[in-house]
Enzyme design. Structure first.
Site, PDB file in Angstrom:
ATOM      1  N   CYS A 275       0.830  -1.203   0.000  1.00 38.90           N
ATOM      2  CA  CYS A 275       0.000   0.000   0.000  1.00 38.90           C
ATOM      3  C   CYS A 275       0.875   1.268   0.000  1.00 38.90           C
ATOM      4  CB  CYS A 275      -0.960  -0.031   1.183  1.00 38.90           C
ATOM      5  SG  CYS A 275      -2.376   1.062   0.992  1.00 38.90           S
ATOM      6  N   GLY A 319      -5.608   6.273  -2.182  1.00 35.52           N
ATOM      7  CA  GLY A 319      -6.052   7.380  -3.007  1.00 35.52           C
ATOM      8  C   GLY A 319      -4.952   7.935  -3.885  1.00 35.52           C
ATOM      9  N   HIS A 367      -3.567  -5.053   0.093  1.00 33.69           N
ATOM     10  CA  HIS A 367      -3.323  -5.628   1.412  1.00 33.69           C
ATOM     11  C   HIS A 367      -3.348  -7.157   1.356  1.00 33.69           C
ATOM     12  CE1 HIS A 367      -3.816  -1.942   3.956  1.00 33.69           C
ATOM     13  NE2 HIS A 367      -4.367  -1.513   2.828  1.00 33.69           N
ATOM     14  N   GLU A 369      -2.548  -9.150   3.649  1.00 37.65           N
ATOM     15  CA  GLU A 369      -2.990  -9.723   4.931  1.00 37.65           C
ATOM     16  C   GLU A 369      -4.515  -9.808   4.991  1.00 37.65           C
ATOM     17  OE1 GLU A 369      -4.036  -5.643   5.595  1.00 37.65           O
ATOM     18  OE2 GLU A 369      -2.279  -6.548   4.672  1.00 37.65           O
TER      19      GLU A 369
END
Length: 403
Positions: A275, A319, A367, A369
């Protein structure tokens, strides 16, 4: 006859706000509704999340700091909340928008209602609004500054409310890592019964608990460090690898973390970023980042893995994105060799992963996870484990030959 029962509870009266509320967008659009959570005033960037479930993981994800989050799923709160699913120490969203909040909690894992946590953490929200209409507005005009007003603040004039919304700074240019990072370093040992690979230094830019857990379960002693850590702080952990976490804010406002990453990459430490960590790798390699019109948020974002041709459904919250061609190889402007895009979005062809071909580093924009699901990208933890293990074995062999 089945005698098993599921306890059905309602939030206490004190946790259920009453009265009107209004959502005000910076373009002047207004949406009337009812107060939800705490009452008062909150300001932030309004964004929408398309996940059908996982609202607790969303609310406690530090990446959402500074944002008023709208859930596109219409019914929120029916499974309550619990301590196990907390991804950090508190709720981070600036505000919360739902259409229909559950007034009954019915789940065997629930420890309390969502209303109670929103109230306890002072999260000002609004319900009873047409969330589809708000989502369309954001998709057409882009993510905007916004405000939710209820209680005493509902009495402000329309002009005063709009002025407050427009006077707040935009998300572009914001550095929020210092607000969400751990105040002190801490260590999590490799999980029991797992073969140890080495020590991984983790720069906490807004990390989720599941990420630390999965790194430990993949053979790493995890040393979590504050976002303000220096190169010497990282070296003091004697790391075999480096990890940059997810987090909020504009990657263009994180020069210190970019320079730190460049220094570590030059020392040859294997790197994995997710990210925000993907965006900062892009900047460390010398590429630019840019703000997306309305971003990718939710647990149903389709991504193509170029290496395998496999489509992954991923959990995302970002974003901003890295500006680099998705086809072919690019030369790192910062001198780190060849780079290629490893993954990209099937919705809008945004870069979703970077792979360095001449140094041991890669990252993804989503992500893996994914505590609330899906788990299509979970293999990336194994991929990084193998990268570190193979590099350690090669280094040991080279050192042995030299002796």
């Amino acid at each position: 006859m089945n005698t098993n029962t599921i306890e059905v509870t309602a939030p206490p009266a004190a946790a259920v706000p009453t009265g009107a509320a209004v959502l005000v967008l910076e373009d002047g659009t207004r949406f009337d509704g009812r107060a939800y959570g705490a009452t008062g005033q909150t300001l932030g960037e309004v964004v929408f999340s398309t996940g059908m479930t996982g609202y607790q993981e969303t609310l406690t994800d530090p990446s959402y700091a500074g944002q008023i989050v709208l859930m596109t799923a219409p019914h929120i709160g029916n499974t309550g909340v619990n301590d196990t699913d907390m991804e950090s120490r508190k709720i981070w969203v600036a505000g919360f928008i739902v259409r229909d909040p559950a007034r009954r909690v019915s789940n065997f894992r629930a420890e309390r209602s969502l209303d109670e946590d929103l109230l306890a953490d002072g999260v000002v929200g609004i319900c009873g609004v047409d969330t589809r209409a708000v989502t369309r507005r954001i998709r057409d005009a882009g993510a905007m500054r916004a405000g939710v007003f209820s209680g005493d603040k509902l009495g402000l004039s329309n002009e005063d409310q709009l002025q407050l919304v427009r006077e707040q700074p935009s998300m572009a240019g914001k550095n929020l890592s210092g607000e969400v990072t751990t105040p002190q370093p801490y260590n999590v040992p490799v999980a029991g019964g797992i073969e140890r690979v080495g020590t991984i230094a983790v720069l906490d830019l807004g990390i989720k608990r599941a990420t630390v857990q999965y790194l430990a379960e993949h053979g790493f002693d995890v040393a979590v460090l504050p976002a303000t850590s220096t190169a010497d702080d990282i070296r003091a952990t004697k790391p075999d690898a480096l990890f940059y976490s997810n987090g909020p804010g504009d990657p263009a406002a994180s020069d210190a973390q970019v320079k730190l990453l460049q220094e570590m990459l030059r020392e040859g430490i294997p790197y994995f970023g997710i990210c925000f960590g993907n965006q900062l790798l892009g900047r460390a390699l010398g590429f630019d980042t840019y703000k997306l019109p309305f971003g990718h948020r939710g647990i149903n974002q389709p991504v193509l893995d170029k290496r395998t041709g496999r489509v992954e459904i991923t959990a995302q919250n970002h974003g901003f994105a890295v500006d680099v061609p998705i086809e072919g190889e690019s030369e790192s402007p910062a001198g780190f060799g060849r780079v290629q895009v490893s993954h990209y979005s099937l919705n809008d062809q945004v870069v979703e992963g970077l792979e360095c071909l001449d140094i041991p580093a890669f990252s993804v924009q989503y992500h893996p996870e994914a505590a609330a699901g899906p788990h299509d990208a979970f293999y990336l933890f194994n991929r990084f484990r193998e990268l570190v293990a193979n590099r350690s074995a090669t280094t040991s062999t080279t050192t042995g030959d030299a002796n």
